[in-house]
Design a protein around this motif. Structure first.
Motif, short mmCIF file in Angstrom:
data_model
loop_
_atom_site.label_atom_id
_atom_site.label_comp_id
_atom_site.label_asym_id
_atom_site.label_seq_id
_atom_site.Cartn_x
_atom_site.Cartn_y
_atom_site.Cartn_z
N ILE A 233 -8.54 -55.41 19.02
CA ILE A 233 -7.93 -54.89 17.80
C ILE A 233 -6.43 -54.68 17.99
O ILE A 233 -5.63 -54.96 17.10
N PHE A 234 -6.05 -54.20 19.19
CA PHE A 234 -4.66 -53.84 19.44
C PHE A 234 -4.38 -53.91 20.92
O PHE A 234 -5.17 -53.42 21.74
N ASN A 235 -3.25 -54.53 21.30
CA ASN A 235 -2.75 -54.51 22.67
C ASN A 235 -1.40 -53.81 22.64
O ASN A 235 -0.45 -54.30 22.03
N GLY A 236 -1.32 -52.66 23.28
CA GLY A 236 -0.10 -51.86 23.25
C GLY A 236 0.55 -51.75 24.62
O GLY A 236 0.11 -52.35 25.60
N ARG A 237 1.59 -50.95 24.67
CA ARG A 237 2.34 -50.71 25.90
C ARG A 237 1.56 -49.83 26.87
O ARG A 237 1.65 -49.97 28.08
N ILE A 238 0.77 -48.92 26.32
CA ILE A 238 0.02 -47.97 27.16
C ILE A 238 -1.48 -48.21 27.10
O ILE A 238 -2.17 -48.13 28.10
N ILE A 239 -1.99 -48.50 25.92
CA ILE A 239 -3.43 -48.69 25.75
C ILE A 239 -3.73 -49.98 25.00
O ILE A 239 -2.86 -50.53 24.33
N ASN A 240 -4.97 -50.41 25.14
CA ASN A 240 -5.51 -51.51 24.35
C ASN A 240 -6.77 -51.00 23.68
O ASN A 240 -7.49 -50.16 24.24
N LEU A 241 -7.04 -51.50 22.48
CA LEU A 241 -8.22 -51.09 21.73
C LEU A 241 -9.05 -52.32 21.41
O LEU A 241 -8.51 -53.34 20.96
N LYS A 242 -10.35 -52.21 21.68
CA LYS A 242 -11.25 -53.30 21.34
C LYS A 242 -12.54 -52.71 20.76
O LYS A 242 -12.83 -51.52 20.96
N VAL A 243 -13.27 -53.54 20.04
CA VAL A 243 -14.58 -53.14 19.51
C VAL A 243 -15.60 -54.09 20.11
O VAL A 243 -15.51 -55.31 19.94
N ASP A 244 -16.54 -53.53 20.86
CA ASP A 244 -17.61 -54.31 21.47
C ASP A 244 -18.89 -54.14 20.66
O ASP A 244 -19.25 -53.02 20.27
N SER A 245 -19.57 -55.25 20.44
CA SER A 245 -20.92 -55.23 19.88
C SER A 245 -21.87 -55.29 21.07
O SER A 245 -21.72 -56.15 21.94
N VAL A 246 -22.82 -54.35 21.10
CA VAL A 246 -23.67 -54.22 22.28
C VAL A 246 -25.14 -54.19 21.90
O VAL A 246 -25.52 -53.80 20.79
N THR A 247 -25.96 -54.62 22.84
CA THR A 247 -27.40 -54.46 22.74
C THR A 247 -27.77 -53.21 23.54
O THR A 247 -27.40 -53.09 24.72
#
Length: 181
Positions: A14-28
């Motif tokens: 979703i977002f790659n930043g200077r300090i953090i990255n945000l992602k959404v994982d679909s999981v079983t």
């Protein structure tokens, strides 16, 4: 399979930043159902319990934008890519306090918010401080004020929530439980 393991079948950045990255994982899930997990990846950080020759603990006060207030914290900072935690700890100690040391040891490490983030903080301690002849500069967007407090003063700041972050509260609790000062 690990107990309670969630298998990722799709990951969206979703977002790659200077300090953090945000992602959404679909999981079983372990029961076969599916869910989504919002995850923050972080390079990790260090924090330093620094004790002066007269048994004062070094703290810095700084403004924390997510909270819209200042907190009193032990010196800390983010790991740079490829940097060893002990070098980060020394760099942060020097930049934020104007002190250095040749004798620092790793106490422990801990995850800050394992429900949604992978940030791991390495906690160091030193009681062998030397004042730098020339202070190192802070990061260009960093403003801190150095404080030297007794353990009792630090405990009072925990009670009044001026110390209100986990790493610093842990440090105060550690020092009290170990009877180090």
């Amino acid at each position: 399979m690990k107990k309670f393991e969630e298998k990722t079948f799709h990951s969206e950045v979703i977002f790659n930043g200077r300090i953090i990255n945000l992602k959404v994982d679909s999981v079983t899930l372990p029961d076969g159902k599916t869910s989504k997990r919002e995850l923050i990846t972080h390079p990790g950080a260090v924090a330093v319990i620094a004790i002066t020759a007269d048994n004062k603990i070094l703290f810095v006060e700084q403004y924390r934008k997510p909270l819209e207030k200042s907190l009193v914290e032990i010196p800390a900072g983010k790991l740079e890519k490829g940097e060893q935690p002990e070098l980060t700890a020394l760099r942060e100690l020097e930049e934020e306090t104007g002190y250095t040391t040749d004798n620092m040891r790793l106490l422990t490490s801990f995850y800050t918010s394992p429900g949604f983030a992978d940030e791991l903080i390495y906690l160091y301690i030193t009681n062998d401080l030397k004042k730098l002849e020339q202070a190192k500069g802070l990061d260009e967007d960093e403003f801190v004020e150095l404080m030297e407090l007794s353990l009792e003063e630090a405990e009072q700041l925990v009670k009044t929530q001026r110390i209100h972050d986990a790493k610093t509260a842990y440090a105060v609790l550690y020092l009290k439980s170990e009877g180090m000062i």
